[in-house]
Structure formats: structure tokens, C-alpha cells
Design a protein around this motif. Structure first.
Motif, PDB file in Angstrom:
ATOM      1  N   PHE A 214       2.725   3.175   2.002  1.00  0.00           N
ATOM      2  CA  PHE A 214       3.541   3.496   3.167  1.00  0.00           C
ATOM      3  C   PHE A 214       3.579   2.267   4.068  1.00  0.00           C
ATOM      4  CE2 PHE A 214       3.871   5.069   7.573  1.00  0.00           C
ATOM      5  CZ  PHE A 214       5.124   5.638   7.489  1.00  0.00           C
ATOM      6  N   VAL A 215       4.770   1.775   4.355  1.00  0.00           N
ATOM      7  CA  VAL A 215       4.912   0.572   5.177  1.00  0.00           C
ATOM      8  C   VAL A 215       6.012   0.779   6.209  1.00  0.00           C
ATOM      9  CG1 VAL A 215       6.443  -0.528   3.472  1.00  0.00           C
ATOM     10  CG2 VAL A 215       5.242  -1.942   5.146  1.00  0.00           C
ATOM     11  N   GLU A 216       5.723   0.342   7.436  1.00  0.00           N
ATOM     12  CA  GLU A 216       6.694   0.401   8.524  1.00  0.00           C
ATOM     13  C   GLU A 216       7.037  -1.030   8.916  1.00  0.00           C
ATOM     14  OE1 GLU A 216       5.639   3.795  11.442  1.00  0.00           O
ATOM     15  OE2 GLU A 216       3.752   3.164  10.486  1.00  0.00           O
TER      16      GLU A 216
ATOM     17  N   ILE B  98       5.135  -5.012  15.613  1.00  0.00           N
ATOM     18  CA  ILE B  98       4.353  -5.463  14.457  1.00  0.00           C
ATOM     19  C   ILE B  98       5.336  -5.699  13.311  1.00  0.00           C
ATOM     20  CG2 ILE B  98       2.630  -4.760  12.753  1.00  0.00           C
ATOM     21  CD1 ILE B  98       1.301  -3.098  14.963  1.00  0.00           C
ATOM     22  N   ASP B  99       5.250  -6.853  12.664  1.00  0.00           N
ATOM     23  CA  ASP B  99       6.165  -7.142  11.550  1.00  0.00           C
ATOM     24  C   ASP B  99       6.087  -6.039  10.498  1.00  0.00           C
ATOM     25  OD1 ASP B  99       7.076  -9.491  12.699  1.00  0.00           O
ATOM     26  OD2 ASP B  99       5.879 -10.805  11.423  1.00  0.00           O
ATOM     27  N   LEU B 100       4.881  -5.807   9.964  1.00  0.00           N
ATOM     28  CA  LEU B 100       4.675  -4.759   8.968  1.00  0.00           C
ATOM     29  C   LEU B 100       3.362  -4.048   9.256  1.00  0.00           C
ATOM     30  CD1 LEU B 100       5.605  -6.818   5.767  1.00  0.00           C
ATOM     31  CD2 LEU B 100       7.065  -5.161   6.928  1.00  0.00           C
ATOM     32  N   LEU B 101       3.392  -2.732   9.198  1.00  0.00           N
ATOM     33  CA  LEU B 101       2.189  -1.917   9.339  1.00  0.00           C
ATOM     34  C   LEU B 101       2.052  -1.103   8.063  1.00  0.00           C
ATOM     35  CD1 LEU B 101      -0.175  -0.974  11.100  1.00  0.00           C
ATOM     36  CD2 LEU B 101       1.348   0.783  12.042  1.00  0.00           C
TER      37      LEU B 101
ATOM     38  N   ILE C 168       0.363  -6.658   9.510  1.00  0.00           N
ATOM     39  CA  ILE C 168       0.762  -7.916   8.885  1.00  0.00           C
ATOM     40  C   ILE C 168       1.707  -8.650   9.822  1.00  0.00           C
ATOM     41  CG2 ILE C 168       1.883  -9.051   6.935  1.00  0.00           C
ATOM     42  CD1 ILE C 168       1.299  -6.570   5.263  1.00  0.00           C
ATOM     43  N   GLU C 169       1.375  -9.895  10.108  1.00  0.00           N
ATOM     44  CA  GLU C 169       2.250 -10.780  10.872  1.00  0.00           C
ATOM     45  C   GLU C 169       2.706 -11.874   9.915  1.00  0.00           C
ATOM     46  OE1 GLU C 169       4.569 -12.182  13.859  1.00  0.00           O
ATOM     47  OE2 GLU C 169       3.501 -10.280  13.806  1.00  0.00           O
TER      48      GLU C 169
ATOM     49  N   LEU D  54      -7.930  -4.228  10.644  1.00  0.00           N
ATOM     50  CA  LEU D  54      -7.614  -5.384   9.817  1.00  0.00           C
ATOM     51  C   LEU D  54      -6.201  -5.879  10.063  1.00  0.00           C
ATOM     52  CD1 LEU D  54      -8.367  -7.350   7.525  1.00  0.00           C
ATOM     53  CD2 LEU D  54      -7.509  -5.635   5.917  1.00  0.00           C
ATOM     54  N   GLY D  55      -6.093  -7.184  10.292  1.00  0.00           N
ATOM     55  CA  GLY D  55      -4.800  -7.837  10.424  1.00  0.00           C
ATOM     56  C   GLY D  55      -4.691  -8.968   9.423  1.00  0.00           C
ATOM     57  N   LEU D  56      -3.495  -9.177   8.907  1.00  0.00           N
ATOM     58  CA  LEU D  56      -3.232 -10.278   7.995  1.00  0.00           C
ATOM     59  C   LEU D  56      -2.180 -11.177   8.620  1.00  0.00           C
ATOM     60  CD1 LEU D  56      -2.980  -8.269   4.651  1.00  0.00           C
ATOM     61  CD2 LEU D  56      -4.985  -9.425   5.599  1.00  0.00           C
ATOM     62  N   LEU D  57      -2.498 -12.441   8.732  1.00  0.00           N
ATOM     63  CA  LEU D  57      -1.580 -13.447   9.240  1.00  0.00           C
ATOM     64  C   LEU D  57      -1.173 -14.285   8.033  1.00  0.00           C
ATOM     65  CD1 LEU D  57      -0.193 -14.957  11.552  1.00  0.00           C
ATOM     66  CD2 LEU D  57      -2.366 -16.109  11.995  1.00  0.00           C
TER      67      LEU D  57
END
Length: 128
Positions: A44-46, A66-69, A76-77, A103-106
């Protein structure tokens, strides 16, 4: 699914995109491709998820997105820039705080090697 499992899937999908397209495209192109691949993987992605700021119990919609959640747990940025810097890290930290995610991903796709543009931010700690 645990955040670490999700991040492994995202890394592999990002690597696939980078191998196919290489560096040099617009950020929006990589974001769309990553959205497509994550959706195709069954997660599931927004996309461009609005993130309001809550101040004294007042919800302020001031333009944070947020670019992608992914799975309501991984931020995710996506970037396509010469180099990641402290402002990019601060952006992810802000999104983690506002979303309550751990958790964040750059991800900077504008690198020769994908792994050089990939950063994990877990509760404010950055790792490669």
C-alpha cells in the motif's frame, strides 16, 4: 510487515529503476516509477501524502507533502540532485515527526551507484 522488510523491498525496487533509467532524470520521473513499482509489488503506497502540522490542537495544512508513504509506516523522500545535504535530512526528519513513523528513506537517484544515494533514517539516526 516490518519496516526493515519494507525498506529492503524499496531498496531493490529503487535499484531496479536506477539500473533501467540511470541518473539524470527529473525527481518526478523517479517518484512515479517508484510509486508504480511499489504498487506492483503489492504494498500500500500513497503519493504526495499531505501532512498537516498540529499546533495547540489546531490542524494547520501548510503544504507539507510526503513524496511516498508505504504501508503507513515508511516515509520516502525522492531526490534527483547533485548531492544530498542537511536540508534533505531535515525534511525527512520533519516528515517522520509529523507522521509518527519511525523509518524514513532519503533516495537520491542522481548518482552513479544507487547505494551511494540511499539513506535510512531510523528515529533520527542516519545509516547507509
Amino acid at each position: 510487515m516490518h519496516e526493515n522488510e519494507i525498506s529492503k523491498i524499496i531498496f531493490d525496487l529503487g535499484l531496479k529503476i536506477h539500473k533501467n533509467l540511470g541518473p539524470g532524470l527529473l525527481e518526478s520521473a523517479y517518484e512515479e516509477c517508484l510509486f508504480y513499482e511499489i504498487s506492483k509489488a503489492g504494498l500500500f503506497v500513497e503519493k504526495q501524502k499531505p501532512m498537516p502540522l498540529i499546533y495547540e490542537e489546531v490542524k494547520l495544512d501548510i503544504g507539507y507533502r510526503i513524496d511516498l508513504l508505504v504501508e503507513k509506516s515508511v516515509v520516502i523522500e525522492v531526490k534527483s540532485c547533485e548531492a544530498l545535504n542537511d536540508v534533505h535530512l531535515a525534511q525527512v526528519l520533519t516528515y517522520l515527526k509529523l507522521s509518527g513513523c519511525r523509518l524514513g528513506l532519503l533516495i537520491n537517484f542522481n548518482t552513479n551507484l544507487f547505494k551511494n544515494g540511499y539513506r535510512r533514517i531510523l528515529n533520527g539516526n542516519v545509516s547507509l
